[in-house]
Design a protein around this motif. Structure first.
Motif, PDB file in Angstrom:
ATOM      1  N   MET A   1      -3.669   2.906   9.832  1.00  0.00           N
ATOM      2  CA  MET A   1      -3.800   2.470   8.432  1.00  0.00           C
ATOM      3  C   MET A   1      -3.202   1.074   8.297  1.00  0.00           C
ATOM      4  SD  MET A   1      -2.225   5.726   6.371  1.00  0.00           S
ATOM      5  CE  MET A   1      -1.124   6.542   7.495  1.00  0.00           C
ATOM      6  N   ALA A   2      -3.619   0.345   7.244  1.00  0.00           N
ATOM      7  CA  ALA A   2      -3.008  -0.966   6.949  1.00  0.00           C
ATOM      8  C   ALA A   2      -2.987  -1.156   5.440  1.00  0.00           C
ATOM      9  CB  ALA A   2      -3.810  -2.083   7.602  1.00  0.00           C
ATOM     10  N   ALA A   3      -1.836  -1.578   4.915  1.00  0.00           N
ATOM     11  CA  ALA A   3      -1.714  -1.767   3.458  1.00  0.00           C
ATOM     12  C   ALA A   3      -1.826  -3.242   3.114  1.00  0.00           C
ATOM     13  CB  ALA A   3      -0.373  -1.228   2.983  1.00  0.00           C
ATOM     14  N   ASP A   4      -2.465  -3.523   1.961  1.00  0.00           N
ATOM     15  CA  ASP A   4      -2.597  -4.896   1.486  1.00  0.00           C
ATOM     16  C   ASP A   4      -2.359  -4.868  -0.028  1.00  0.00           C
ATOM     17  OD1 ASP A   4      -3.289  -7.559   1.165  1.00  0.00           O
ATOM     18  OD2 ASP A   4      -5.437  -7.115   1.029  1.00  0.00           O
ATOM     19  N   ARG A   5      -1.158  -5.192  -0.446  1.00  0.00           N
ATOM     20  CA  ARG A   5      -0.731  -5.107  -1.854  1.00  0.00           C
ATOM     21  C   ARG A   5      -1.080  -3.749  -2.475  1.00  0.00           C
ATOM     22  NH1 ARG A   5      -2.627 -10.539  -4.464  1.00  0.00           N
ATOM     23  NH2 ARG A   5      -4.361 -10.275  -3.054  1.00  0.00           N
ATOM     24  N   ARG A   6      -2.141  -3.655  -3.308  1.00  0.00           N
ATOM     25  CA  ARG A   6      -2.425  -2.387  -3.980  1.00  0.00           C
ATOM     26  C   ARG A   6      -3.554  -1.588  -3.304  1.00  0.00           C
ATOM     27  NH1 ARG A   6      -0.766  -1.354  -9.371  1.00  0.00           N
ATOM     28  NH2 ARG A   6       1.080  -2.617  -9.713  1.00  0.00           N
ATOM     29  N   VAL A   7      -3.902  -2.017  -2.096  1.00  0.00           N
ATOM     30  CA  VAL A   7      -5.005  -1.340  -1.391  1.00  0.00           C
ATOM     31  C   VAL A   7      -4.503  -0.829  -0.034  1.00  0.00           C
ATOM     32  CG1 VAL A   7      -7.362  -1.598  -0.494  1.00  0.00           C
ATOM     33  CG2 VAL A   7      -6.637  -2.949  -2.485  1.00  0.00           C
ATOM     34  N   LEU A   8      -4.832   0.440   0.263  1.00  0.00           N
ATOM     35  CA  LEU A   8      -4.497   0.982   1.583  1.00  0.00           C
ATOM     36  C   LEU A   8      -5.810   1.271   2.326  1.00  0.00           C
ATOM     37  CD1 LEU A   8      -2.247   2.040   3.506  1.00  0.00           C
ATOM     38  CD2 LEU A   8      -2.563   4.284   2.469  1.00  0.00           C
ATOM     39  N   HIS A   9      -5.903   0.740   3.547  1.00  0.00           N
ATOM     40  CA  HIS A   9      -7.121   0.920   4.345  1.00  0.00           C
ATOM     41  C   HIS A   9      -6.866   1.913   5.469  1.00  0.00           C
ATOM     42  CE1 HIS A   9      -9.155  -2.703   2.754  1.00  0.00           C
ATOM     43  NE2 HIS A   9      -7.917  -3.157   2.623  1.00  0.00           N
ATOM     44  N   VAL A  10      -7.749   2.890   5.609  1.00  0.00           N
ATOM     45  CA  VAL A  10      -7.732   3.717   6.819  1.00  0.00           C
ATOM     46  C   VAL A  10      -8.718   3.048   7.766  1.00  0.00           C
ATOM     47  CG1 VAL A  10      -8.302   5.975   7.793  1.00  0.00           C
ATOM     48  CG2 VAL A  10      -7.129   5.819   5.585  1.00  0.00           C
ATOM     49  N   LEU A  11      -8.185   2.470   8.836  1.00  0.00           N
ATOM     50  CA  LEU A  11      -9.030   1.662   9.726  1.00  0.00           C
ATOM     51  C   LEU A  11      -9.642   2.478  10.857  1.00  0.00           C
ATOM     52  CD1 LEU A  11      -6.770  -1.501  10.039  1.00  0.00           C
ATOM     53  CD2 LEU A  11      -8.868  -1.254   8.697  1.00  0.00           C
TER      54      LEU A  11
ATOM     55  N   ILE B   1      -8.966   3.320   0.894  1.00  0.00           N
ATOM     56  CA  ILE B   1     -10.319   3.245   1.444  1.00  0.00           C
ATOM     57  C   ILE B   1     -10.418   4.064   2.733  1.00  0.00           C
ATOM     58  CG2 ILE B   1     -12.171   1.694   2.175  1.00  0.00           C
ATOM     59  CD1 ILE B   1     -10.893  -0.482   0.540  1.00  0.00           C
ATOM     60  N   CYS B   2     -11.311   5.039   2.719  1.00  0.00           N
ATOM     61  CA  CYS B   2     -11.504   5.941   3.873  1.00  0.00           C
ATOM     62  C   CYS B   2     -12.990   5.916   4.221  1.00  0.00           C
ATOM     63  CB  CYS B   2     -11.100   7.367   3.500  1.00  0.00           C
ATOM     64  SG  CYS B   2      -9.482   7.505   2.710  1.00  0.00           S
ATOM     65  N   ALA B   3     -13.481   4.790   4.725  1.00  0.00           N
ATOM     66  CA  ALA B   3     -14.935   4.566   4.798  1.00  0.00           C
ATOM     67  C   ALA B   3     -15.538   4.839   6.175  1.00  0.00           C
ATOM     68  CB  ALA B   3     -15.267   3.153   4.340  1.00  0.00           C
TER      69      ALA B   3
ATOM     70  N   GLY C   1     -11.331  11.069   3.030  1.00  0.00           N
ATOM     71  CA  GLY C   1     -11.252  10.684   1.615  1.00  0.00           C
ATOM     72  C   GLY C   1     -11.036  11.895   0.724  1.00  0.00           C
ATOM     73  N   CYS C   2     -11.748  12.986   1.011  1.00  0.00           N
ATOM     74  CA  CYS C   2     -11.617  14.193   0.174  1.00  0.00           C
ATOM     75  C   CYS C   2     -10.198  14.761   0.279  1.00  0.00           C
ATOM     76  CB  CYS C   2     -12.627  15.256   0.609  1.00  0.00           C
ATOM     77  SG  CYS C   2     -14.334  14.783   0.274  1.00  0.00           S
TER      78      CYS C   2
ATOM     79  N   ILE D   1      -5.856   5.863  -9.680  1.00  0.00           N
ATOM     80  CA  ILE D   1      -6.040   5.768  -8.219  1.00  0.00           C
ATOM     81  C   ILE D   1      -7.521   5.996  -7.900  1.00  0.00           C
ATOM     82  CG2 ILE D   1      -5.334   6.683  -5.970  1.00  0.00           C
ATOM     83  CD1 ILE D   1      -2.904   7.972  -7.372  1.00  0.00           C
ATOM     84  N   THR D   2      -8.082   5.138  -7.040  1.00  0.00           N
ATOM     85  CA  THR D   2      -9.472   5.322  -6.599  1.00  0.00           C
ATOM     86  C   THR D   2      -9.482   5.497  -5.086  1.00  0.00           C
ATOM     87  OG1 THR D   2     -10.248   3.941  -8.408  1.00  0.00           O
ATOM     88  CG2 THR D   2     -11.783   4.293  -6.590  1.00  0.00           C
ATOM     89  N   VAL D   3     -10.143   6.555  -4.631  1.00  0.00           N
ATOM     90  CA  VAL D   3     -10.322   6.778  -3.192  1.00  0.00           C
ATOM     91  C   VAL D   3     -11.787   6.492  -2.881  1.00  0.00           C
ATOM     92  CG1 VAL D   3     -10.197   8.458  -1.306  1.00  0.00           C
ATOM     93  CG2 VAL D   3      -8.494   8.533  -3.159  1.00  0.00           C
ATOM     94  N   ILE D   4     -12.021   5.597  -1.926  1.00  0.00           N
ATOM     95  CA  ILE D   4     -13.404   5.241  -1.566  1.00  0.00           C
ATOM     96  C   ILE D   4     -13.762   5.924  -0.250  1.00  0.00           C
ATOM     97  CG2 ILE D   4     -14.949   3.329  -0.951  1.00  0.00           C
ATOM     98  CD1 ILE D   4     -13.187   1.560  -2.785  1.00  0.00           C
ATOM     99  N   GLY D   5     -14.882   6.665  -0.266  1.00  0.00           N
ATOM    100  CA  GLY D   5     -15.335   7.360   0.945  1.00  0.00           C
ATOM    101  C   GLY D   5     -15.145   8.856   0.808  1.00  0.00           C
ATOM    102  N   GLY D   6     -16.256   9.579   0.755  1.00  0.00           N
ATOM    103  CA  GLY D   6     -16.184  11.031   0.555  1.00  0.00           C
ATOM    104  C   GLY D   6     -16.459  11.821   1.813  1.00  0.00           C
ATOM    105  N   GLY D   7     -15.894  11.388   2.952  1.00  0.00           N
ATOM    106  CA  GLY D   7     -15.845  12.237   4.151  1.00  0.00           C
ATOM    107  C   GLY D   7     -14.588  13.088   4.029  1.00  0.00           C
ATOM    108  N   ILE D   8     -14.254  13.815   5.092  1.00  0.00           N
ATOM    109  CA  ILE D   8     -13.115  14.740   4.979  1.00  0.00           C
ATOM    110  C   ILE D   8     -11.799  13.997   4.747  1.00  0.00           C
ATOM    111  CG2 ILE D   8     -12.512  14.989   7.453  1.00  0.00           C
ATOM    112  CD1 ILE D   8     -12.346  18.105   6.753  1.00  0.00           C
TER     113      ILE D   8
END
Ligand SMILES: Cc1cc2nc3c(=O)[nH]c(=O)nc-3n(C[C@H](O)[C@H](O)[C@H](O)COP(=O)(O)OP(=O)(O)OC[C@H]3O[C@@H](n4cnc5c(N)ncnc54)[C@H](O)[C@@H]3O)c2cc1C
Length: 406
Positions: A368-378, A204-206, A16-17, A7-14
């Motif tokens: 949030m929105a999911a796209d196959r194997r990716v979840l986006h925090v919008l 993704i929590c960008a 993502g952490c 699992i990869t989490v992108i974005g190191g704000g609170i």
């Protein structure tokens, strides 16, 4: 760099952490990476906010914000106690200075009751003075559950705990995600400035870049992030006795922010602000910051213009506050009339990520929105720092369900 992860989490704000931390609790044996483009975690919204642990009193009952603010606040305070994160549950007053504000004050109070905010109380002018001697108000809400905290330290601790849980887990700093591809059914390929990561699942929590990493097929070109800067002033050391803890105005329901307020900071000092002005650079922290790409994107989106048309009156006032100290002071004097020009000095600022739809409406709630194997925090607007741990859990559960993490 060539990395592989479960699992990869992108974005190191609170957000993502907290998400990486919660996922490491659900999946102690999976390899988790937390990827951040800056040289440190939590340097954008999380590290540049007011540092207030919100009680949950403002938010519409039943909303994501209300539920997660109250639950997240309780969890954050317990987390801060356990891990020695600087914090203080000092309480705050929300003060009406004119009879025209009483109806709205009462609505906020009723919201607080509906949201199960502990210990709130309507108090009169005499009691306001007992709590905040320099504040002039006719009625207020005393909110004992509000507090102050070092949000960056909390976020860093969450990331550290995630990293410690499994020796394969890692925080990758200075690693900017450029593109994300779905590779067949099993894998996602992440291209970064330092190489490639292959991961089974990606979250993704960008923050201020959320719409860009999501891409047009997720937002359907209908949502865009626009930055709104909040400027702060500091009280001079001689004036700091005028504020004991936190003093807020009654929020204007027509305006999407809480209004300028006084905040005692956890590492000392009193801040006043923030206002809210449109920025020409999403991650720019001075009054003159400018970026062509950010500006062109903001102005070529219909929603930005519609938002300006709807809120032009506030916009003008906010800009006046950004360039005129006298105007800013006048707003502060509503709550503390004895404050003088020499007692406030310009200090830092932060930029809020505001997600707008194409009609110029602000997306008020977490999304949030999911796209196959990716979840986006919008969208993770205030009080997402307070609610970070609760949102982290919601995101982890949603990822388990929608991305089918096993
Ligand atoms: C002025 C201001 C005052 C506020 N006051 C409060 C408050 O008192 N209390 C409260 O609860 N909330 C407050 N908020 C709201 C709160 O700070 C935010 O809602 C919260 O911090 C959002 O966290 P985040 O992790 O989503 O975003 P961020 O903290 O912005 O983190 C996003 C991260 O993603 C990284 N990133 C982006 N793109 C990439 C990429 N391509 N590759 C790798 N990394 C990337 C960024 O560098 C950043 O570190 C305030 C916000 C502001 C701006």
């Amino acid at each position: 760099m060539n990395e592989r992860a479960d699992i990869t989490v992108i974005g190191g704000g609170i957000i993502g952490c907290a998400t990486a931390y919660k996922l490491s609790q659900y999946f102690p044996n999976k390899k988790i990476l937390l990827v951040e483009k800056e040289s440190q975690l939590a340097v954008h919204q999380t590290g540049r906010n007011s540092g207030v642990i919100h009680s949950g009193i403002y938010y519409k009952p039943g909303s994501y914000k209300a539920k997660n603010c109250v639950a997240g606040r309780r969890e954050l305070v317990a987390f801060a106690k356990e891990h020695h994160i600087p914090h203080d549950v000092c309480g705050k007053v929300i003060v009406a200075t004119h009879s025209s504000e009483l109806e709205q004050l009462n609505k906020v109070f009723q919201n607080g009751i509906a949201n199960d905010v502990e210990g709130i109380e309507i108090i009169d002018g005499k009691k306001i003075k007992a709590i905040e001697p320099c504040c002039e108000g006719i009625q207020a809400i005393w909110v004992p559950a509000t507090g102050i905290v070092d949000f960056s330290a909390a976020a860093r601790k969450m990331a550290e705990l995630m990293e410690k849980r499994n020796e394969q887990n890692r925080i990758l700093l200075n690693t900017e995600t450029k593109r994300i591809f779905q590779e067949g059914e099993e894998e996602v390929k992440i291209l970064t400035n330092t190489g490639e990561i292959r991961s089974q699942y990606v979250i993704i929590c960008a923050g201020l870049q959320a719409d860009r990493l999501a891409g047009k097929h997720i937002t359907q070109n209908k949502v865009s992030i626009v930055g709104f800067r909040g400027d702060y002033y500091d009280l001079t050391p001689e004036a700091q006795h005028k504020v004991r803890n936190l003093i807020y105005p009654v929020p204007n329901p027509q305006f999407p922010f809480l209004g300028v307020h006084f905040t005692r900071m956890i590492h000392g000092g009193i801040e006043c602000g923030p206002n809210a002005v449109f920025v020409f650079k999403r991650e720019g922290y001075s009054r003159t910051s400018f970026d062509w790409k950010d500006t062109i994107e903001a102005f070529s989106f219909k929603g930005t213009w519609r938002f300006f048309l709807k809120h032009w009156r506030f916009g003008v006032d906010e800009y006046r506050g950004a360039f005129s100290k006298k105007f800013f002071l006048r707003r502060l004097q509503k709550l503390i009339p004895s404050l003088t020009m020499n007692e406030i000095i310009p200090s830092r600022c932060g930029v809020r990520a505001m997600a707008l739809d194409e009609n110029g409406n602000m997306l008020d709630d977490f999304k949030m929105a999911a796209d196959r194997r990716v979840l986006h925090v919008l969208n993770s607007p205030s009080p997402a720092a307070t609610a970070g741990l609760a949102y982290g859990n919601e995101i982890a559960l949603r990822a388990i369900e929608d991305l089918k993490i096993q």
